[in-house]
Design an enzyme around this catalytic site. Structure first.
Site, PDB file in Angstrom:
ATOM      1  N   GLU A  46       0.816  -1.208   0.000  1.00  0.00           N
ATOM      2  CA  GLU A  46       0.000   0.000   0.000  1.00  0.00           C
ATOM      3  C   GLU A  46       0.853   1.263   0.000  1.00  0.00           C
ATOM      4  O   GLU A  46       0.482   2.271  -0.619  1.00  0.00           O
ATOM      5  CB  GLU A  46      -0.946  -0.007   1.198  1.00  0.00           C
TER       6      GLU A  46
ATOM      7  N   HIS B  89     -10.237  -5.754   9.546  1.00  0.00           N
ATOM      8  CA  HIS B  89     -10.873  -5.566   8.243  1.00  0.00           C
ATOM      9  C   HIS B  89     -12.237  -4.895   8.365  1.00  0.00           C
ATOM     10  O   HIS B  89     -13.054  -4.982   7.444  1.00  0.00           O
ATOM     11  CB  HIS B  89     -11.051  -6.918   7.525  1.00  0.00           C
TER      12      HIS B  89
END
Length: 323
Positions: free
Chosen positions: A60, A129
């Site tokens: 990322e 998540h």
């Protein structure tokens, strides 16, 4: 107007933006041939090719940093971060580079990039998540933060975000991807403009994202008790439409702020503080908040149900402010 799912509104906005502007490119992990984890980019590789729909390494930090460089040199990258939780790995590029470029270059350069990422719970995805971290981003000068709740706003605001000259964080809700709604692709919605999702006279519910349908259901139930609640969908958190909120407060004189994110130091705190500062004379009761408790999101569905913002909790807060 066409009925489409929330996720398909994302896809259509990306497709239309890429057709309209060759500078728009899409990149992220598994977003090309696989179409992304939630299939929001399905079909774009076939339509635009690997030079504009780019699979990246699982980093990322690298994805976001590369996008900042692309944006500074003429492209308009749209980044997909698979889960909002993983944005933690992108923060240097976002906070120290993208957000500050226009300011540090004296207005001579900007970063026209969009970072798309799904947040939220409801899928038993666990504490790594399921987070809603939008308050982090809204705290950073130079970043715009958008969080739509219906397919129309997904489409219109994503088109607006891609056209914006500055970095925009476009936050989707993975639990809403299957929801449906009518979409008019010619309708323009500006970043920072709220919508009144339901008109009312007795109290104002200020909310965004997945909490909007929860508030609308609460308003429907309260209407059976002759309590008419106004529901404001902020749509954008930075900038946020305080004028619409204060105007509603001037009519209802009571307010409850609702969001899925943890309550402590959340976006709701800024809204409540603004109401107390600029709308205090209109208040007939304290402003209340309904949000998640100060703890990680549980994995077990039974525990997650207790963690979530519910219709019952919203109704309870409205009744309390009316008492």
């Amino acid at each position: 107007m066409t009925e489409m799912r929330y996720v398909h509104a994302v896809t259509q906005a990306l497709r239309d933006s890429m057709e309209a502007d060759p500078a728009v490119v899409v990149l992220g992990e598994d977003i090309a041939s696989a179409g992304g984890s939630f299939k929001a980019t399905r079909g774009l590789l076939d339509a635009f090719g690997p030079q504009r729909v780019i699979d990246t390494p699982i980093s990322e930090a690298a994805i976001t940093s590369a996008s900042v460089g692309m944006a500074l040199t003429g492209l308009k990258p749209v980044v997909e971060i698979m889960f909002m939780d993983f944005i933690t790995l992108s923060m240097d590029a976002l906070v120290n580079q993208a957000a500050k470029a226009r300011y540090m270059f004296g207005g001579q350069g900007s970063v026209p990039m969009v970072l798309r990422t799904p947040h939220g719970g409801g899928l038993s995805a666990g504490p790594q998540h399921s987070q809603c971290l939008e308050a982090w981003l809204a705290h950073i000068p130079g970043l715009k933060v958008v969080c739509p709740s219906i397919p129309q706003d997904v489409y219109s605001l994503l088109r607006a975000a891609i056209s914006d000259p500055d970095p925009v964080m476009f936050i989707e809700h993975k639990g809403m991807y299957a929801s449906k709604g009518l979409v008019d692709t010619s309708l323009n919605v500006g970043i920072g403009e709220a919508r009144i999702a339901r008109a009312g006279r007795d109290a104002t519910l200020v909310t965004y994202g997945a909490a909007v349908p929860v508030c609308l259901k609460a308003a429907e139930q309260l209407a059976k008790e002759c309590v008419e609640v106004e529901v404001i969908d902020l749509r954008s958190l930075q900038p946020w439409d305080k004028a619409t909120v204060l105007e509603s407060l001037s009519r209802t004189h009571r307010a409850v702020v609702v969001h899925e994110a943890v309550q402590a130091f959340g976006a709701g705190a800024e809204i409540v503080a603004t109401i107390a500062d600029e709308g205090f004379d209109e208040l007939d009761a304290p402003v209340l908040r309904v949000a998640a408790p100060f703890m990680p999101a549980p994995f077990a569905s039974s525990l997650e149900a207790g963690y979530a913002v519910t219709v019952e909790r919203v109704i309870g807060a409205v009744r309390k402010t009316l008492a």
